[in-house]
Write a protein that holds these residues in place. Structure first.
Motif, PDB file in Angstrom:
ATOM      1  N   GLU A  77     -14.389  67.060 -11.524  1.00 32.18           N
ATOM      2  CA  GLU A  77     -14.799  68.129 -12.441  1.00 32.18           C
ATOM      3  C   GLU A  77     -13.889  68.193 -13.657  1.00 32.18           C
ATOM      4  N   GLY A  78     -12.588  68.002 -13.440  1.00 28.48           N
ATOM      5  CA  GLY A  78     -11.656  68.005 -14.567  1.00 28.48           C
ATOM      6  C   GLY A  78     -11.914  66.858 -15.529  1.00 28.48           C
ATOM      7  N   ALA A  79     -12.179  65.668 -14.976  1.00 26.11           N
ATOM      8  CA  ALA A  79     -12.477  64.520 -15.830  1.00 26.11           C
ATOM      9  C   ALA A  79     -13.774  64.739 -16.604  1.00 26.11           C
ATOM     10  N   LYS A  80     -14.764  65.320 -15.944  1.00 27.51           N
ATOM     11  CA  LYS A  80     -16.038  65.600 -16.620  1.00 27.51           C
ATOM     12  C   LYS A  80     -15.850  66.641 -17.715  1.00 27.51           C
ATOM     13  N   ALA A  81     -14.950  67.597 -17.473  1.00 26.43           N
ATOM     14  CA  ALA A  81     -14.730  68.664 -18.447  1.00 26.43           C
ATOM     15  C   ALA A  81     -14.124  68.149 -19.743  1.00 26.43           C
ATOM     16  N   ILE A  82     -13.355  67.066 -19.686  1.00 28.17           N
ATOM     17  CA  ILE A  82     -12.747  66.515 -20.906  1.00 28.17           C
ATOM     18  C   ILE A  82     -13.588  65.394 -21.504  1.00 28.17           C
ATOM     19  N   GLY A  83     -14.816  65.225 -20.994  1.00 27.50           N
ATOM     20  CA  GLY A  83     -15.758  64.306 -21.622  1.00 27.50           C
ATOM     21  C   GLY A  83     -15.825  62.916 -21.036  1.00 27.50           C
ATOM     22  N   MET A  84     -15.212  62.667 -19.872  1.00 30.53           N
ATOM     23  CA  MET A  84     -15.272  61.340 -19.260  1.00 30.53           C
ATOM     24  C   MET A  84     -16.606  61.133 -18.552  1.00 30.53           C
ATOM     25  N   ASN A  85     -17.142  59.898 -18.645  1.00 27.58           N
ATOM     26  CA  ASN A  85     -18.321  59.573 -17.860  1.00 27.58           C
ATOM     27  C   ASN A  85     -17.875  59.101 -16.468  1.00 27.58           C
ATOM     28  N   HIS A  86     -18.840  58.699 -15.631  1.00 36.45           N
ATOM     29  CA  HIS A  86     -18.508  58.348 -14.246  1.00 36.45           C
ATOM     30  C   HIS A  86     -17.567  57.144 -14.174  1.00 36.45           C
ATOM     31  N   TRP A  87     -17.833  56.123 -14.988  1.00 40.73           N
ATOM     32  CA  TRP A  87     -17.012  54.909 -14.920  1.00 40.73           C
ATOM     33  C   TRP A  87     -15.598  55.177 -15.421  1.00 40.73           C
ATOM     34  N   GLN A  88     -15.452  55.969 -16.475  1.00 43.02           N
ATOM     35  CA  GLN A  88     -14.117  56.320 -16.961  1.00 43.02           C
ATOM     36  C   GLN A  88     -13.355  57.145 -15.928  1.00 43.02           C
ATOM     37  N   THR A  89     -14.065  58.063 -15.282  1.00 49.24           N
ATOM     38  CA  THR A  89     -13.434  58.870 -14.244  1.00 49.24           C
ATOM     39  C   THR A  89     -12.930  57.994 -13.107  1.00 49.24           C
ATOM     40  N   MET A  90     -13.747  57.040 -12.704  1.00 51.57           N
ATOM     41  CA  MET A  90     -13.358  56.135 -11.628  1.00 51.57           C
ATOM     42  C   MET A  90     -12.158  55.287 -12.033  1.00 51.57           C
ATOM     43  N   LEU A  91     -12.206  54.734 -13.238  1.00 53.16           N
ATOM     44  CA  LEU A  91     -11.180  53.780 -13.668  1.00 53.16           C
ATOM     45  C   LEU A  91      -9.827  54.438 -13.888  1.00 53.16           C
ATOM     46  N   TYR A  92      -9.831  55.616 -14.522  1.00 55.51           N
ATOM     47  CA  TYR A  92      -8.563  56.215 -14.944  1.00 55.51           C
ATOM     48  C   TYR A  92      -8.057  57.340 -14.035  1.00 55.51           C
ATOM     49  N   VAL A  93      -8.949  57.928 -13.238  1.00 51.62           N
ATOM     50  CA  VAL A  93      -8.547  59.086 -12.440  1.00 51.62           C
ATOM     51  C   VAL A  93      -8.630  58.808 -10.943  1.00 51.62           C
ATOM     52  N   VAL A  94      -9.790  58.342 -10.497  1.00 56.66           N
ATOM     53  CA  VAL A  94     -10.056  58.271  -9.060  1.00 56.66           C
ATOM     54  C   VAL A  94      -9.486  57.000  -8.424  1.00 56.66           C
ATOM     55  N   LEU A  95      -9.761  55.843  -9.003  1.00 55.47           N
ATOM     56  CA  LEU A  95      -9.366  54.589  -8.365  1.00 55.47           C
ATOM     57  C   LEU A  95      -7.858  54.425  -8.194  1.00 55.47           C
ATOM     58  N   PRO A  96      -7.029  54.831  -9.179  1.00 56.13           N
ATOM     59  CA  PRO A  96      -5.580  54.737  -8.924  1.00 56.13           C
ATOM     60  C   PRO A  96      -5.136  55.530  -7.696  1.00 56.13           C
ATOM     61  N   GLN A  97      -5.710  56.715  -7.500  1.00 61.71           N
ATOM     62  CA  GLN A  97      -5.377  57.505  -6.317  1.00 61.71           C
ATOM     63  C   GLN A  97      -5.969  56.894  -5.057  1.00 61.71           C
ATOM     64  N   THR A  98      -7.182  56.351  -5.181  1.00 62.83           N
ATOM     65  CA  THR A  98      -7.820  55.709  -4.033  1.00 62.83           C
ATOM     66  C   THR A  98      -7.023  54.493  -3.579  1.00 62.83           C
ATOM     67  N   LEU A  99      -6.550  53.704  -4.546  1.00 59.82           N
ATOM     68  CA  LEU A  99      -5.760  52.517  -4.215  1.00 59.82           C
ATOM     69  C   LEU A  99      -4.517  52.896  -3.422  1.00 59.82           C
ATOM     70  N   ARG A 100      -3.856  53.945  -3.846  1.00 55.46           N
ATOM     71  CA  ARG A 100      -2.663  54.389  -3.118  1.00 55.46           C
ATOM     72  C   ARG A 100      -3.019  54.855  -1.710  1.00 55.46           C
ATOM     73  N   ASN A 101      -4.150  55.546  -1.565  1.00 60.89           N
ATOM     74  CA  ASN A 101      -4.529  56.077  -0.256  1.00 60.89           C
ATOM     75  C   ASN A 101      -4.945  54.993   0.723  1.00 60.89           C
ATOM     76  N   ILE A 102      -5.596  53.930   0.230  1.00 63.49           N
ATOM     77  CA  ILE A 102      -6.109  52.907   1.139  1.00 63.49           C
ATOM     78  C   ILE A 102      -5.215  51.674   1.213  1.00 63.49           C
ATOM     79  N   MET A 103      -4.030  51.745   0.619  1.00 66.68           N
ATOM     80  CA  MET A 103      -3.130  50.598   0.675  1.00 66.68           C
ATOM     81  C   MET A 103      -2.832  50.160   2.113  1.00 66.68           C
ATOM     82  N   PRO A 104      -2.619  51.096   3.071  1.00 67.12           N
ATOM     83  CA  PRO A 104      -2.427  50.641   4.459  1.00 67.12           C
ATOM     84  C   PRO A 104      -3.610  49.848   4.992  1.00 67.12           C
ATOM     85  N   GLN A 105      -4.840  50.247   4.615  1.00 65.84           N
ATOM     86  CA  GLN A 105      -6.019  49.518   5.083  1.00 65.84           C
ATOM     87  C   GLN A 105      -6.103  48.140   4.446  1.00 65.84           C
TER      88      GLN A 105
END
Length: 276
Positions: free
Chosen positions: A139-167
């Motif tokens: 919601e925060g990324a959408k509020a500042i004008g990011m589309n889905h791909w920008q949100t994934m690339l700059y906000v979500v995926l870096p956090q996801t990578l850290r979370n799934i590193m053990p896997q």
């Protein structure tokens, strides 16, 4: 017994040491390459499965996204639900049988099989990792004008990578061991060397003991390095929270200009203690 075992291991290493090292190198190269490609496949599938849509979207978009999710689901279930050794047999022998497509390079087939298998497992890990991110991030990324791909690339995926590193590390360690099934199509990995040497000199257990020690060393080293990477991604633990905002003046230190004889004079004197 121990002396005999050590003697047999020494003789095997003296004669076939270079061959064992070549098998170890092939195993590591295949495991690393397939894990990297599998992670790319997994991230791509994970992102596609989480693209949002609702009843107000274009019907073509909804149909396309539903079709993509069905295809990914079939891919994940098939490659997670069948043994890798049979997948190698199907791709290496089945494609020429049905379509006349032949593979002359064993490396290519081995990388394809292990990568696709890894991608099936990573697709679910990435999807779960993305879904675990707090909805406020989207919601925060959408509020500042990011589309889905920008949100994934700059906000979500870096956090996801850290979370799934053990896997990711777990999949790599599994690949180090599971590349052994590629001997079925003639790939010369560490396990294939064991099969060749033990068949040539009829010393199965000493060779198997060397194999176990070699695989254990590779997986322990990988676990050690992956823990270092996880610790690096977590950042420093000896941080201090800011107690106060240095840009804001503390209460009571503000000074307001006023005329002499203003009623505020007495208030300021009382605060400063001049009237005491």
């Amino acid at each position: 017994m121990v002396t005999t075992l050590l003697s047999d291991i020494g003789s095997l290493w003296a004669k076939y040491g270079t061959v064992y090292l070549t098998g170890i190198a092939n195993t590591l190269i295949l495991a690393v390459t397939a894990t990297v490609i599998g992670c790319i496949i997994g991230f791509f599938c994970g992102i596609l499965q989480t693209i949002p849509y609702d009843a107000n979207d274009n019907i073509l978009k909804r149909i396309l996204l539903k079709l993509i999710r069905i295809i990914i689901r079939v891919y994940v279930e098939v490659f997670r639900g069948t043994p890798m050794i049979l997948q190698a047999v199907f791709i290496y022998y089945g494609l020429p049988y049905f379509f006349g497509v032949s593979f002359k390079d064993i490396w290519t087939v081995s990388i394809i099989v292990v990568s696709i298998n890894t991608g099936a497992y990573m697709a679910e890990s990435v999807r779960g990792g993305i879904m675990s991110i707090d909805v406020g991030q989207f919601e925060g990324a959408k509020a500042i004008g990011m589309n889905h791909w920008q949100t994934m690339l700059y906000v979500v995926l870096p956090q996801t990578l850290r979370n799934i590193m053990p896997q990711i590390g777990n999949n790599y360690i599994i690949n180090v061991k599971d590349t052994s099934v590629m001997f079925i199509i003639g790939f010369s990995d560490f396990f294939a060397v064991h099969k060749m040497v033990s068949g040539a000199v009829f010393k199965y257990f000493p060779s198997a003991f060397m194999e176990m020690a070699g695989y254990l060393c590779m997986t322990l080293l990988a676990s050690f390095l992956l823990r270092k990477v996880e610790k690096k991604l977590k950042g420093k633990s000896n941080y201090e929270l800011v107690g106060e905002d240095q840009l804001v003046m503390a209460a009571g230190t503000y000074s307001y200009p006023h005329d002499a004889g203003s009623p505020f004079d007495e208030v300021n004197k009382d605060y400063k203690g001049e009237n005491k």
